[in-house]
Design a protein around this motif. Structure first.
Motif, PDB file in Angstrom:
ATOM      1  N   VAL A 236       4.767   9.351  15.272  1.00  9.30           N
ATOM      2  CA  VAL A 236       5.081   9.238  13.837  1.00  9.30           C
ATOM      3  C   VAL A 236       4.631  10.508  13.112  1.00  9.30           C
ATOM      4  CG1 VAL A 236       4.934   7.900  11.720  1.00  9.30           C
ATOM      5  CG2 VAL A 236       4.831   6.711  13.924  1.00  9.30           C
ATOM      6  N   ALA A 237       5.587  11.174  12.488  1.00 11.91           N
ATOM      7  CA  ALA A 237       5.307  12.411  11.752  1.00 11.91           C
ATOM      8  C   ALA A 237       4.306  12.128  10.633  1.00 11.91           C
ATOM      9  CB  ALA A 237       6.600  12.983  11.182  1.00 11.91           C
ATOM     10  N   GLN A 238       3.441  13.095  10.367  1.00 10.68           N
ATOM     11  CA  GLN A 238       2.387  12.861   9.374  1.00 10.68           C
ATOM     12  C   GLN A 238       2.040  14.140   8.633  1.00 10.68           C
ATOM     13  OE1 GLN A 238      -0.636  11.338  12.019  1.00 10.68           O
ATOM     14  NE2 GLN A 238      -1.467  13.352  12.453  1.00 10.68           N
ATOM     15  N   THR A 239       1.382  13.947   7.494  1.00 10.53           N
ATOM     16  CA  THR A 239       0.973  15.066   6.653  1.00 10.53           C
ATOM     17  C   THR A 239      -0.291  14.677   5.917  1.00 10.53           C
ATOM     18  OG1 THR A 239       1.754  16.653   4.987  1.00 10.53           O
ATOM     19  CG2 THR A 239       2.317  14.329   4.626  1.00 10.53           C
ATOM     20  N   ARG A 240      -0.978  15.649   5.352  1.00 13.49           N
ATOM     21  CA  ARG A 240      -2.168  15.374   4.554  1.00 13.49           C
ATOM     22  C   ARG A 240      -1.767  14.999   3.129  1.00 13.49           C
ATOM     23  NH1 ARG A 240      -6.787  14.592   7.541  1.00 13.49           N
ATOM     24  NH2 ARG A 240      -6.947  16.176   9.182  1.00 13.49           N
ATOM     25  N   GLU A 243      -7.391  13.639   1.027  1.00 14.47           N
ATOM     26  CA  GLU A 243      -8.255  13.424   2.178  1.00 14.47           C
ATOM     27  C   GLU A 243      -7.664  12.421   3.170  1.00 14.47           C
ATOM     28  OE1 GLU A 243     -11.109  15.144   2.761  1.00 14.47           O
ATOM     29  OE2 GLU A 243     -10.430  16.292   1.008  1.00 14.47           O
ATOM     30  N   GLN A 244      -6.494  11.885   2.852  1.00 10.34           N
ATOM     31  CA  GLN A 244      -5.879  10.870   3.696  1.00 10.34           C
ATOM     32  C   GLN A 244      -4.709  11.447   4.500  1.00 10.34           C
ATOM     33  OE1 GLN A 244      -5.890   6.685   1.885  1.00 10.34           O
ATOM     34  NE2 GLN A 244      -5.480   7.972   0.109  1.00 10.34           N
ATOM     35  N   ILE A 245      -4.339  10.706   5.539  1.00 10.78           N
ATOM     36  CA  ILE A 245      -3.162  11.054   6.324  1.00 10.78           C
ATOM     37  C   ILE A 245      -2.017  10.149   5.898  1.00 10.78           C
ATOM     38  CG2 ILE A 245      -2.145  11.082   8.632  1.00 10.78           C
ATOM     39  CD1 ILE A 245      -4.922  11.738   9.720  1.00 10.78           C
ATOM     40  N   LEU A 246      -0.920  10.751   5.532  1.00 10.14           N
ATOM     41  CA  LEU A 246       0.277  10.003   5.140  1.00 10.14           C
ATOM     42  C   LEU A 246       1.285  10.103   6.275  1.00 10.14           C
ATOM     43  CD1 LEU A 246       1.613   8.512   2.654  1.00 10.14           C
ATOM     44  CD2 LEU A 246       2.743  10.709   2.182  1.00 10.14           C
ATOM     45  N   GLN A 288      11.245   8.329   2.341  1.00 10.84           N
ATOM     46  CA  GLN A 288      11.769   7.007   2.015  1.00 10.84           C
ATOM     47  C   GLN A 288      10.846   5.865   2.418  1.00 10.84           C
ATOM     48  OE1 GLN A 288      15.686   7.829   3.926  1.00 10.84           O
ATOM     49  NE2 GLN A 288      16.541   7.312   1.931  1.00 10.84           N
ATOM     50  N   VAL A 289      10.168   5.997   3.558  1.00  9.66           N
ATOM     51  CA  VAL A 289       9.189   4.993   3.979  1.00  9.66           C
ATOM     52  C   VAL A 289       7.942   5.723   4.457  1.00  9.66           C
ATOM     53  CG1 VAL A 289       8.660   3.102   5.565  1.00  9.66           C
ATOM     54  CG2 VAL A 289      10.969   3.334   4.640  1.00  9.66           C
ATOM     55  N   VAL A 290       6.780   5.364   3.878  1.00  7.24           N
ATOM     56  CA  VAL A 290       5.534   6.046   4.210  1.00  7.24           C
ATOM     57  C   VAL A 290       4.448   5.007   4.503  1.00  7.24           C
ATOM     58  CG1 VAL A 290       6.137   8.044   2.800  1.00  7.24           C
ATOM     59  CG2 VAL A 290       4.772   6.183   1.804  1.00  7.24           C
ATOM     60  N   GLN A 291       3.335   5.491   5.054  1.00  7.29           N
ATOM     61  CA  GLN A 291       2.234   4.590   5.417  1.00  7.29           C
ATOM     62  C   GLN A 291       0.901   5.310   5.258  1.00  7.29           C
ATOM     63  OE1 GLN A 291       2.190   3.411   9.533  1.00  7.29           O
ATOM     64  NE2 GLN A 291       0.935   1.595   9.158  1.00  7.29           N
ATOM     65  N   GLY A 316      -1.363  20.443   5.490  1.00  8.78           N
ATOM     66  CA  GLY A 316      -2.623  20.673   6.180  1.00  8.78           C
ATOM     67  C   GLY A 316      -2.628  19.959   7.501  1.00  8.78           C
ATOM     68  N   ALA A 317      -3.441  20.398   8.413  1.00  8.00           N
ATOM     69  CA  ALA A 317      -3.550  19.794   9.744  1.00  8.00           C
ATOM     70  C   ALA A 317      -4.928  20.080  10.301  1.00  8.00           C
ATOM     71  CB  ALA A 317      -2.475  20.356  10.677  1.00  8.00           C
ATOM     72  N   ASP A 318      -5.279  19.294  11.301  1.00  5.76           N
ATOM     73  CA  ASP A 318      -6.559  19.546  11.970  1.00  5.76           C
ATOM     74  C   ASP A 318      -6.521  20.892  12.683  1.00  5.76           C
ATOM     75  OD1 ASP A 318      -7.596  17.172  11.169  1.00  5.76           O
ATOM     76  OD2 ASP A 318      -7.044  16.064  12.980  1.00  5.76           O
TER      77      ASP A 318
END
Length: 318
Positions: A236-240, A243-246, A288-291, A316-318
């Motif tokens: 699942v693709a993610q982004t900052r 301080e949270q990951i979306l 369109q849909v995020v978590q 941002g990324a680790d």
């Protein structure tokens, strides 16, 4: 097709289930099924049988789960089954040449790509990520190389703009099951001869790494869209987001409006009824849909209404 063939089937995940079920339904139930050892799963980390094992046991088929097929003992066990053919679909273990020499008709692999394109571990995801217009399944004669064997038959599947790895996986699994049952008799009778793969067009589908899930907003919107679709259901693709990951479960690329003010890639530039617009290196990505962590996926519009997002920057990324 004759019904006295001694088939041994090797597979592990959900992708390998439809082909096994199709063999059983066609009166070609394997004399034994190989699958990987039970693995810990779920919050309790309870040892859980593979999807293939569950189907085999329900059908009363003996199940074998060696850690490897490289030992003389494991190969002797396969030999005692006296297989006419070994059919492999996403088994997950390397099969040495000595194993492939045991069945009278060798091994047949059900592979989820149009060979020689996307040999290797993650052909479905890489096809979507690369923007291929089609993919498919092939029945291949197994040999020692990585998906290098000659091909008996293939079936293609168009890749639409909404194709995800999850949806393509399910369609290819069903397509492959049908192709296997339709052509197996010809393969075993020797009337369908395999053709060597062409030397040109070879591409390898390397294994998906979790670190690839991070979105680089300087990329084009169409590239990010393909990344999102290729990584459903995992990683699942993610982004900052602060301080949270979306995590991004669904998105689509949009052209930038003519005359619009440029913004730094990753900047949230607008909210709409069907999503949240984020500036990319070229074009716009409409989420369109995020978590958010510990929560269920929701519409991006609902997420945006619960917090101030316009003008803020994702990334941002680790």
């Amino acid at each position: 097709m004759r019904h006295d063939r001694r088939i041994v089937y090797a597979g592990t995940p959900e992708f390998a289930v439809p082909a096994l079920e199709a063999l059983i339904a066609a009166g070609q139930a394997p004399v034994a099924v190989y699958t990987q050892p039970d693995r810990p799963a779920g919050r309790g980390r309870k040892l859980t049988p593979s999807p293939v094992k569950k189907v085999a046991l329900a059908a009363g088929i003996p199940v074998l789960q060696p850690l490897s097929l490289k030992s003389a003992e494991a190969q002797a066990e396969l030999g005692r089954l006296a297989p006419d053919v070994l059919i492999v679909a996403a088994y997950g273990l390397i099969l040495p040449a000595s194993v492939l020499a045991i069945p009278r008709s060798g091994g047949i692999n059900l592979h989820a790509s149009l060979l020689p394109r996307w040999r290797g571990a993650a052909p479905i995801q890489r096809a979507i990520q690369a923007g291929d217009s089609e993919t498919g399944v092939c029945l291949m004669q197994m040999e020692a190389g990585l998906d290098t064997g000659p091909v008996y038959a293939c079936e293609s599947l168009p890749l639409g703009s909404d194709a995800t790895a999850a949806s393509v996986h399910d369609r290819l699994a069903s397509l492959g099951a049908r192709l296997l049952v339709e052509r197996l008799g010809e393969i075993l009778d020797g009337t369908l001869k395999p053709r060597p793969q062409p030397a040109e067009g070879v591409v390898y589908a390397r294994k998906i790494e979790k670190a690839e899930a991070w979105i680089d907003w300087t990329q084009a919107a169409k590239v990010i869209d393909r990344q999102v679709r290729a990584f459903i259901p995992w990683p699942v693709a993610q982004t900052r987001w602060g301080e949270q990951i979306l995590r991004i479960h669904r998105a689509r690329p949009m052209p930038a409006a003519v005359g619009s003010e440029p913004a730094v890639p990753g900047t949230v530039i607008g909210i709409h009824a069907d999503g949240v617009d984020v500036m990319a290196g070229s074009g716009i990505v409409r989420l369109q849909v995020v978590q958010l962590p510990g929560r269920r996926p929701v519409s991006a519009a609902d997420w945006a209404r619960s917090t101030a997002v316009v003008g803020h920057r994702l990334g941002g990324a680790d």
